[in-house]
Design a protein around this motif. Structure first.
Motif, PDB file in Angstrom:
ATOM      1  N   TYR A 295       0.837  -1.199   0.000  1.00 12.85           N
ATOM      2  CA  TYR A 295       0.000   0.000   0.000  1.00 12.85           C
ATOM      3  C   TYR A 295       0.872   1.249   0.000  1.00 12.85           C
ATOM      4  O   TYR A 295       1.990   1.241   0.523  1.00 12.85           O
ATOM      5  N   THR A 296       0.346   2.329  -0.550  1.00 10.55           N
ATOM      6  CA  THR A 296       0.985   3.629  -0.373  1.00 10.55           C
ATOM      7  C   THR A 296       0.586   4.123   1.009  1.00 10.55           C
ATOM      8  O   THR A 296      -0.334   3.581   1.637  1.00 10.55           O
ATOM      9  N   LEU A 297       1.249   5.170   1.503  1.00 12.04           N
ATOM     10  CA  LEU A 297       0.863   5.722   2.807  1.00 12.04           C
ATOM     11  C   LEU A 297      -0.577   6.224   2.763  1.00 12.04           C
ATOM     12  O   LEU A 297      -1.343   6.016   3.703  1.00 12.04           O
ATOM     13  N   LYS A 298      -0.942   6.874   1.667  1.00 11.02           N
ATOM     14  CA  LYS A 298      -2.314   7.383   1.529  1.00 11.02           C
ATOM     15  C   LYS A 298      -3.315   6.228   1.534  1.00 11.02           C
ATOM     16  O   LYS A 298      -4.350   6.292   2.201  1.00 11.02           O
ATOM     17  N   GLY A 299      -3.015   5.157   0.804  1.00 15.10           N
ATOM     18  CA  GLY A 299      -3.898   3.997   0.758  1.00 15.10           C
ATOM     19  C   GLY A 299      -4.005   3.307   2.105  1.00 15.10           C
ATOM     20  O   GLY A 299      -5.087   2.884   2.515  1.00 15.10           O
ATOM     21  N   ALA A 300      -2.885   3.195   2.801  1.00 16.60           N
ATOM     22  CA  ALA A 300      -2.894   2.583   4.132  1.00 16.60           C
ATOM     23  C   ALA A 300      -3.715   3.424   5.100  1.00 16.60           C
ATOM     24  O   ALA A 300      -4.477   2.894   5.913  1.00 16.60           O
ATOM     25  N   ARG A 301      -3.575   4.744   5.012  1.00 13.45           N
ATOM     26  CA  ARG A 301      -4.349   5.638   5.882  1.00 13.45           C
ATOM     27  C   ARG A 301      -5.838   5.450   5.639  1.00 13.45           C
ATOM     28  O   ARG A 301      -6.632   5.348   6.574  1.00 13.45           O
TER      29      ARG A 301
END
Length: 143
Positions: free
Chosen positions: A80-86
């Motif tokens: 995941y990207t950080l944005k996706g994980a968030r």
């Protein structure tokens, strides 16, 4: 997809109680994540808020450790990207996963795909069907 037993589970073998607060160094060592990365994650994930003592010393509660575990799993193992994980963490909330620190909550597994709840206005079986159709179209385009 991923084997739950294969995930790195932090072992705090320091004599502290399961629910004890941990320093940034202890959490860093348990997950193999540098302290500066943990501090950066605090900026990127508003739900990650360790207590700060005098001098800026961070103390991670059990909830914070589970959030770090979830971020680590989503970003470093599931891609995941950080944005996706968030977004994934915000959408799923916190659920119990006893493998982390006894009976501590952890973020629900996302490796299985879309949750059984509604995603927008489309149910999980419909999303799965749409994704399979897209996959088939892509495979046909490559032939």
């Amino acid at each position: 997809m991923s084997d739950p037993g294969a995930a790195a589970v932090p072992l705090f073998d320091d004599g502290k109680a399961e629910g004890a607060m941990r320093t940034i160094g202890e959490v860093s060592a348990a997950f193999g994540i540098k302290p500066h990365v943990l501090r950066y994650w605090e900026q990127q994930f508003p739900m990650l808020k360790p207590l700060k003592r005098s001098g800026g010393r961070r103390l991670y509660r059990t909830e914070d450790v589970q959030i770090v575990e979830a971020i680590d799993r989503l970003v470093n193992r599931e891609g995941y990207t950080l944005k996706g994980a968030r977004k994934a963490i915000s959408a799923q909330g916190v659920q119990v996963n006893p493998s982390i620190t006894g009976a501590a909550p952890a973020i629900a597994d996302t490796a299985g795909g879309v949750s059984q709840d509604k995603v927008g206005s489309t149910s999980a079986p419909e999303v799965t069907q749409q994704l399979r159709a897209i996959r088939n179209k892509l495979a046909a385009a490559l032939d």
